[in-house]
Design a protein around this motif. Structure first.
Motif, mmCIF file in Angstrom:
data_model
loop_
_atom_site.group_PDB
_atom_site.id
_atom_site.type_symbol
_atom_site.label_atom_id
_atom_site.label_comp_id
_atom_site.label_asym_id
_atom_site.label_seq_id
_atom_site.Cartn_x
_atom_site.Cartn_y
_atom_site.Cartn_z
ATOM 1 N N LYS A 204 0.842 -1.190 0.000
ATOM 2 C CA LYS A 204 0.000 0.000 0.000
ATOM 3 C C LYS A 204 0.877 1.239 0.000
ATOM 4 O O LYS A 204 1.782 1.380 0.806
ATOM 5 N N SER B 88 -0.059 -1.352 -4.889
ATOM 6 C CA SER B 88 0.510 -2.135 -5.991
ATOM 7 C C SER B 88 0.544 -3.599 -5.581
ATOM 8 O O SER B 88 0.601 -3.922 -4.394
ATOM 9 N N TRP C 121 -12.858 2.454 -8.672
ATOM 10 C CA TRP C 121 -11.449 2.072 -8.688
ATOM 11 C C TRP C 121 -11.039 1.643 -10.079
ATOM 12 O O TRP C 121 -11.893 1.345 -10.934
ATOM 13 N N THR D 90 -6.119 12.870 -7.776
ATOM 14 C CA THR D 90 -6.250 11.650 -8.580
ATOM 15 C C THR D 90 -5.543 11.775 -9.910
ATOM 16 O O THR D 90 -4.849 10.854 -10.350
ATOM 17 N N VAL E 160 -7.424 9.598 -2.115
ATOM 18 C CA VAL E 160 -6.922 8.668 -3.133
ATOM 19 C C VAL E 160 -6.244 7.490 -2.435
ATOM 20 O O VAL E 160 -5.254 7.661 -1.713
ATOM 21 N N TRP E 161 -6.764 6.288 -2.651
ATOM 22 C CA TRP E 161 -6.208 5.043 -2.105
ATOM 23 C C TRP E 161 -5.402 4.380 -3.215
ATOM 24 O O TRP E 161 -5.882 4.218 -4.338
ATOM 25 N N HIS E 162 -4.174 3.966 -2.918
ATOM 26 C CA HIS E 162 -3.263 3.450 -3.953
ATOM 27 C C HIS E 162 -2.503 2.241 -3.420
ATOM 28 O O HIS E 162 -1.931 2.301 -2.332
ATOM 29 N N VAL F 254 -5.913 2.013 -8.080
ATOM 30 C CA VAL F 254 -6.228 3.359 -7.611
ATOM 31 C C VAL F 254 -7.716 3.415 -7.318
ATOM 32 O O VAL F 254 -8.543 3.002 -8.151
ATOM 33 N N SER G 259 -1.532 7.649 0.988
ATOM 34 C CA SER G 259 -2.748 8.244 0.430
ATOM 35 C C SER G 259 -2.402 9.582 -0.215
ATOM 36 O O SER G 259 -1.365 10.192 0.078
ATOM 37 N N LEU H 148 -1.692 11.175 -9.994
ATOM 38 C CA LEU H 148 -1.300 9.770 -9.904
ATOM 39 C C LEU H 148 -1.547 9.048 -11.220
ATOM 40 O O LEU H 148 -0.710 8.259 -11.677
ATOM 41 N N HIS I 35 -1.067 -1.604 -10.533
ATOM 42 C CA HIS I 35 -1.386 -0.572 -9.548
ATOM 43 C C HIS I 35 -2.905 -0.438 -9.471
ATOM 44 O O HIS I 35 -3.584 -0.431 -10.509
#
Length: 485
Positions: free
Chosen positions: A5, A80, A119, A12, A76-78, A132, A8, A15, A130
């Motif tokens: 993770k 990989s 998402w 948007t 924004v939640w991101h 998002v 945050s 990213l 990734h």
């Protein structure tokens, strides 16, 4: 399969620009969407005439903008998800399955929930994707994502098992906390050989291995040159935490130090964990007693139960840390011992409960105290004393390797085995540098009885490596003082 993770964010489109762009060093190839909250969503990279990155960002942010109540400061939640280098290359369809399961596990968009968060999953390299998401459900409520990180690892473990991928998600929280990319780049800009986090990890671990109480521990940190900030309980005034910073390591245009709490440095460097390892100061013993105690402790560790063995390997980790600081052997030997101590770190952190009342732990700690005073006690020992110490440590680490294997601790078994190899190499270098006669000892065999509740069959014996008989000249230097960084 390793989920990770990211921090945050609040923008948007920035990213998305990065994920669909060339990357920092042109490492992104063929960026494209593999799936999203809407399976029919067009891809800005492959159909730019239908949707742009700005359009996609607006669609993702729409539920956030529609919230009637307070909006998240960082919406924004991101995350990989990456495969091991040895794994086969997954197809876009397989990565789409992975992404859908990950957002379900994280609480972003549960299966069958039409009102979950929006998402998108982007693939710009063969080995990872990734994900998002924006943190507002389409029904105007906030998502429940508490515990998202362990849930992501649980989902990854399922794919590793189902698809025969290399296990990368041990879920025991014992992995070394590696420096972030920004920390590495900052160290390079400052001309440092390593990021501040790694220097702090090593220095704090050395202080913790020798400390007798909170005051002694914090004093050792300050004596090593670190900045120390204590945290006190508001009700009692007692110390209940600490943070450290490396002098010169600053953030916000140099306006404040970069502080690391013990827990953020490593799993076992929080103050409560360090307190478990305190031992009263003892009268220093000579180095011969030290390696004898290590061999006795190794034999006891081989028969230890699950919780007692966990305390024993923690004490062995402390012993290795102090060996690095005490060893004034040739530089090549010191480098091998330092690398062995670093390799063994995760092996010293066994998952689950642990106890600290075992005889093996007591003997490891006694050896640790003796090595703290090695500059006085080992002057007459020379290279043979160093060799005996290293061979005793090899026995102890092989016992730890076998114990971890019996408990099915995959990551810890690998770490301990690597440490044993490095210490054997250090012993070989010591033998070559000493060129003196050392009595040959017979190899020891360690047998491990698995914990009763786990029930695997007994393992085959693990045999230590006896020293090679060197020849020739007078003994070299013994152990001496080292320097904490």
């Amino acid at each position: 399969m390793m989920p990770k993770k990211a921090d945050s964010g609040d923008t948007t489109v920035d990213l998305l620009d990065y994920l669909f762009g060339p990357g920092d060093r042109d490492e992104h190839t063929d960026p494209h969407i593999v799936t999203a909250w809407d399976p029919d969503l067009p891809c800005p990279a492959r159909t730019p005439n239908r949707i742009t990155l700005s359009d996609l960002a607006l669609l993702l942010d729409a539920p956030v903008d529609a919230l009637r109540g307070p909006k998240p400061a960082e919406h924004v939640w991101h995350a990989s998800v990456r495969n091991a280098p040895t794994d086969r290359t997954l197809t876009d369809k397989e990565w789409a399955t992975v992404a859908a399961e990950m957002v379900h596990a994280a609480g972003i968009a549960p299966h069958g929930d039409e009102h979950g968060c929006r998402w998108v999953a982007v693939r710009h390299a063969p080995d990872h994707i990734h994900i998002v998401a924006t943190l507002a459900r389409q029904d105007g409520r906030h998502p429940r994502i508490r515990g998202d990180i362990p849930n992501l690892h649980t989902a990854a473990r399922g794919f590793e098992t189902a698809w025969g991928l290399e296990p990368m998600s041990p879920l025991d929280e014992t992995a070394r906390r590696a420096p972030a990319t920004g920390e590495k780049e900052k160290a390079a800009r400052r001309g440092l050989t390593e990021p501040a986090r790694e220097t702090l990890q090593r220095t704090v671990r050395q202080a913790a291995a020798l400390a007798t109480d909170d005051t002694d521990f914090l004093t050792r940190l300050r004596d090593a040159g670190l900045r120390v900030r204590e945290h006190h309980n508001a009700a009692t005034g007692a110390v209940d935490g600490y943070a450290v910073a490396l002098p010169g390591d600053r953030a916000d245009h140099g306006t404040r130090p970069v502080w690391f709490s013990g827990r953020t440095l490593a799993y076992d460097l929080s103050l409560p964990r360090i307190r478990e390892r305190y031992e009263p100061a003892i009268t220093p013993a000579d180095i011969t007693r030290a390696h004898t105690r290590i061999r006795e402790a190794a034999a006891l560790l081989a028969r230890a139960g699950r919780t007692q063995g966990a305390g024993d390997v923690a004490a062995l980790g402390d012993l290795l840390t102090v060996t690095v600081a005490a060893a004034a052997a040739p530089a090549a030997v010191r480098d091998k011992v330092r690398a062995a101590a670093a390799a063994f770190e995760q092996a010293s952190r066994a998952p689950g409960a642990r106890t600290f009342d075992g005889t093996a732990r007591t003997r490891f700690k006694a050896a640790t105290r003796a090595l703290e005073h090695a500059p006085r006690t080992a002057r007459g020992g020379g290279a043979p004393a160093v060799l005996n110490l290293l061979l005793a440590l090899v026995e102890a680490i092989e016992a730890a390797t076998a114990w971890h294997r019996a408990q099915h601790h995959r990551a810890q078994t690998t770490a301990a085995a690597r440490a044993a190899v490095l210490l054997r190499e250090a012993a070989d270098l010591t033998t070559a540098s000493a060129r003196t006669t050392v009595p040959r000892t017979s190899p020891r065999t360690v047998r491990v009885t698995p914990a009763a509740e786990r029930g695997p069959a007994p393992l085959p014996p693990v045999t230590g490596v006896p020293p090679r008989p060197p020849t020739g000249t007078p003994p070299g230097p013994g152990l001496g003082p080292g320097r904490s960084r």
